[in-house]
Enzyme design. Structure first.
Site, short mmCIF file in Angstrom:
data_model
loop_
_atom_site.label_atom_id
_atom_site.label_comp_id
_atom_site.label_asym_id
_atom_site.label_seq_id
_atom_site.Cartn_x
_atom_site.Cartn_y
_atom_site.Cartn_z
N GLU A 322 0.84 -1.21 0.00
CA GLU A 322 0.00 0.00 0.00
C GLU A 322 0.87 1.26 0.00
O GLU A 322 0.64 2.19 0.76
CB GLU A 322 -0.92 0.00 1.23
CG GLU A 322 -1.75 -1.25 1.37
CD GLU A 322 -2.57 -1.30 2.65
OE1 GLU A 322 -3.62 -1.96 2.65
OE2 GLU A 322 -2.14 -0.69 3.64
N CYS A 414 -10.20 0.18 8.00
CA CYS A 414 -9.69 1.50 8.36
C CYS A 414 -10.31 2.60 7.50
O CYS A 414 -10.55 3.71 7.99
CB CYS A 414 -8.17 1.53 8.24
SG CYS A 414 -7.54 0.93 6.66
#
Length: 669
Positions: A322, A414
């Site tokens: 990521e 998240c």
């Protein structure tokens, strides 16, 4: 309401007592009441759908149960990640912001009940981390056998604390209640006792504790919290890594830990971690005057904007980790663009503006807000993207694993909870002040109640932005007074697609901006991207600003080889894409020749109301790209894609089909 006033007053008095701070102050979101046709429905959906759904999913997935088991010190951690605690914290934060401007006794009571559950899970010395407390002899595999021993990488103990501090500060400032704040302060005091010079040293593996500690410092004035935030930042680059390795986990780049922050000059590693680190650096730099931090954040920002950002504001190109890739590594088919990274990018750019007062940071923040951030939440308010694609072809072997359909929740959730906390705070990004200068940064219909030179000033902003560039402001000081208004003239008006050479508009045609006061043209100076108007303002003075909105074609730097010969479409702050639903089921073979023009039109019944672009383009034969035919074409705002099922989508369009040049004459008349 008295509690809210007391909380805000305490926050302000502590901030004013500090010797150093941001030279510019944002106008609190509690002072800005929205009446905006674009943002208000989204924030209301967040209040009525997203936040309740987030709490419900925290309960249904076991996140709340983890706290209950930690309080009982019995059971087995029942979710996947040790940072799952933060989904509750972030939702509390968003709910608190919502509560501050929309009183809701039922929600207030619910928050108190959740905070009670959280408090019972806290250990006597202040430690709060359910992944260990439930069963200390068998903690989560990422946690390590003892407290803090894996904090530099995967335990997320300090990450959990940081989100708790942010949420507790928001709850206290919204309600005046200390129930959550006291829990946070007890944990923060444990960190002060545990970490620092002569104590335990660590560079947090996932940053945000630094931002959270600053929030607590602003509320309490306790300098230990600010000092600890700076200590955590200064610890980066001290751990021994394999500097010869190209693996970002092994050489420390993934954690932004390969060298001291003051030596770093590239946006690197995990994109969300990076945004939180750079935001924390900006906070600490503002409060301490650390010039090396300022120089480093400026350098890193320039690198990100000029070499590591997608055209719709997305960052973090590489799915593995990521993370940011190398300079100019921005592939379209595998673009990652995590929604949390967009949230963090908003945080960082707001802080950079508060440091420097330059509109380029708000230009970038606006691009992220209207495009790569709200694309992360569906129009229903309860379906989400973790990643935000640039190109989707369901038949492709390259990007088949990337998201083309929104999900209601994720094992790692998240992103939904990050959106839940950002959206209700948006009114706090509209205006800012420095002395007797008032900045108008975002064009959001609203009423703001300010104090300029200790006198009340009301500003009513009316517009139909982002679909129309006609802006109206009614200024009403309690008595006539002289002050300066700084109205941002967006980069897209000034022929700047992004504050760097990474992307530009195909035609170099800066627009002519008209500004009038009470119907008469007024002279103004341009300063750092702002139209500066200084005068004695009287009650009901009307300021009118006309920002011409043309459909513009965006081209990429030659360094982005994958985008060579292609264009993207932009109108105002909105980036556009083509989706299968509007273009006969397929968009990967669309060609937009040079000279193609587009007509904007507002469709109230489409995707909750938006402006689409239509025109005539070409489609290439999928088996023989030299064969092309004219077709009708529709583009929709990028943020609105994937709300009507699964299919192709693309942001970039070639101007040439195959190896032959497409003639403008072949377009439909």
């Amino acid at each position: 309401m008295k509690k809210l006033f007391f909380a805000v007053l305490l926050y302000s008095s502590v901030a004013c007592a500090q010797n150093k701070d941001y030279t510019i102050s944002p106008v609190s979101f509690t002072k800005v009441k929205l009446a905006d046709q674009f943002w208000l429905p989204k924030i209301e959906t967040n209040r009525t759908v997203t936040i309740p759904a987030s709490f419900e999913r925290c309960e249904n997935t076991g996140r709340v149960k983890n706290f209950e088991m930690a309080a009982a010190k019995s059971g087995k951690f029942c979710t996947k990640f040790p940072f799952d605690d933060t989904d509750i914290y972030k939702t509390i934060e968003g709910a608190s912001y919502s509560l501050a401007v929309h009183p809701d006794p039922k929600l207030d009571h619910y928050l108190d009940s959740i905070i009670t559950i959280v408090g019972k899970a806290q250990e006597p010395d202040g430690y709060l981390y359910t992944a260990r407390t439930i069963d200390p002899l068998h903690p989560h595999p990422w946690a390590g056998p003892e407290r803090w021993v894996r904090e530099n990488e995967l335990s997320h103990e300090l990450y959990n604390s940081g989100h708790m501090f942010e949420a507790a500060a928001a709850h206290y400032q919204a309600t005046g209640k200390r129930n959550f704040l006291n829990i946070a302060l007890k944990n923060a005091d444990l960190l002060v006792k545990t970490f620092g010079p002569g104590k335990r040293h660590v560079a947090p593996g996932h940053e945000i504790v630094e931002m959270g500690l600053v929030r607590l410092y602003r509320i309490t004035g306790k300098k230990d919290y600010l000092d600890l935030a700076k200590f955590f930042i200064d610890e980066r680059g001290k751990r021994t890594y394999d500097k010869t390795s190209t693996d970002e986990w092994k050489n420390g780049m993934y954690w932004q830990d390969n060298e001291p922050v003051t030596d770093q000059d590239e946006a690197e590693g995990h994109a969300v971690r990076a945004m939180y680190l750079y935001s924390g650096m900006a906070d600490v730099a503002a409060l301490t005057g650390d010039q090396e931090y300022l120089t480093a954040t400026d350098r890193i920002w320039d690198n990100m904007v000029s070499k590591k950002m997608y055209v719709q504001g997305g960052i973090g190109a590489v799915p593995s980790g990521e993370r940011f890739g190398s300079n100019f590594e921005l592939p379209n088919e595998t673009a990652y663009n995590e929604t949390c990274a967009a949230v963090g990018n908003v945080f960082w750019n707001q802080r950079m503006f508060l440091l420097h007062g330059d509109s380029k940071y708000i230009d970038l923040m606006e691009k992220v807000l209207y495009n790569g951030l709200i694309s992360g939440v569906g129009l229903d308010g309860k379906s989400f993207f973790y990643t935000n694609a640039m190109q989707v072809n369901p038949g492709s072997k390259v990007n088949k694993s990337l998201e083309a359909v929104r999900s209601g929740w994720f094992e790692c959730s998240c992103c939904p909870t990050n959106l839940a906390r950002l959206l209700p705070a948006l009114p706090g990004y509209v205006y800012a002040q420095k002395g007797d200068a008032v900045f108008i940064n975002l064009f959001v219909g609203s009423q703001a109640n300010l104090q300029v030179n200790k006198k009340a000033v009301k500003i009513i902003q009316e517009n139909n932005y982002p679909w129309n560039g006609l802006l109206s402001f009614t200024l009403s000081p309690e008595t006539p007074q002289a002050f300066t208004l700084k109205v941002r003239i967006p980069g897209w008006v000034r022929n700047e697609a992004i504050p760097s050479g990474l992307y530009s508009f195909e035609k170099n045609q800066p627009a002519s901006v008209t500004i009038k006061v009470n119907g008469k043209p007024v002279k103004y100076a341009m300063q750092n991207g702002y139209a500066v108007i200084s005068r004695v303002w009287k009650k009901n003075d009307r300021l009118a600003v006309n920002l011409p909105m043309e459909v513009k074609k965006v081209i990429a730097s030659p360094s982005l080889a994958e985008d060579a010969g292609k264009v993207a479409l932009q109108r105002g702050p909105i980036m556009y894409c083509a989706e299968w639903k509007d273009n006969d089921g397929k968009v990967s073979n669309i060609v937009i020749p040079k000279g193609t023009t587009f007509t904007p039109a507002y469709h109230a019944g489409l995707l909750n109301g938006l402006t689409v672009l239509s025109g005539h383009v070409l489609k290439a034969d999928t088996s023989d790209t030299s064969k092309i035919q004219p077709v009708r074409f529709t583009a929709i705002p990028y943020y609105s894609w994937a709300n009507r099922g699964k299919g192709e989508m693309t942001v970039w369009f070639p101007e040439v089909a195959g190896t032959g040049t497409v003639s403008e004459k072949k377009t439909m008349k």
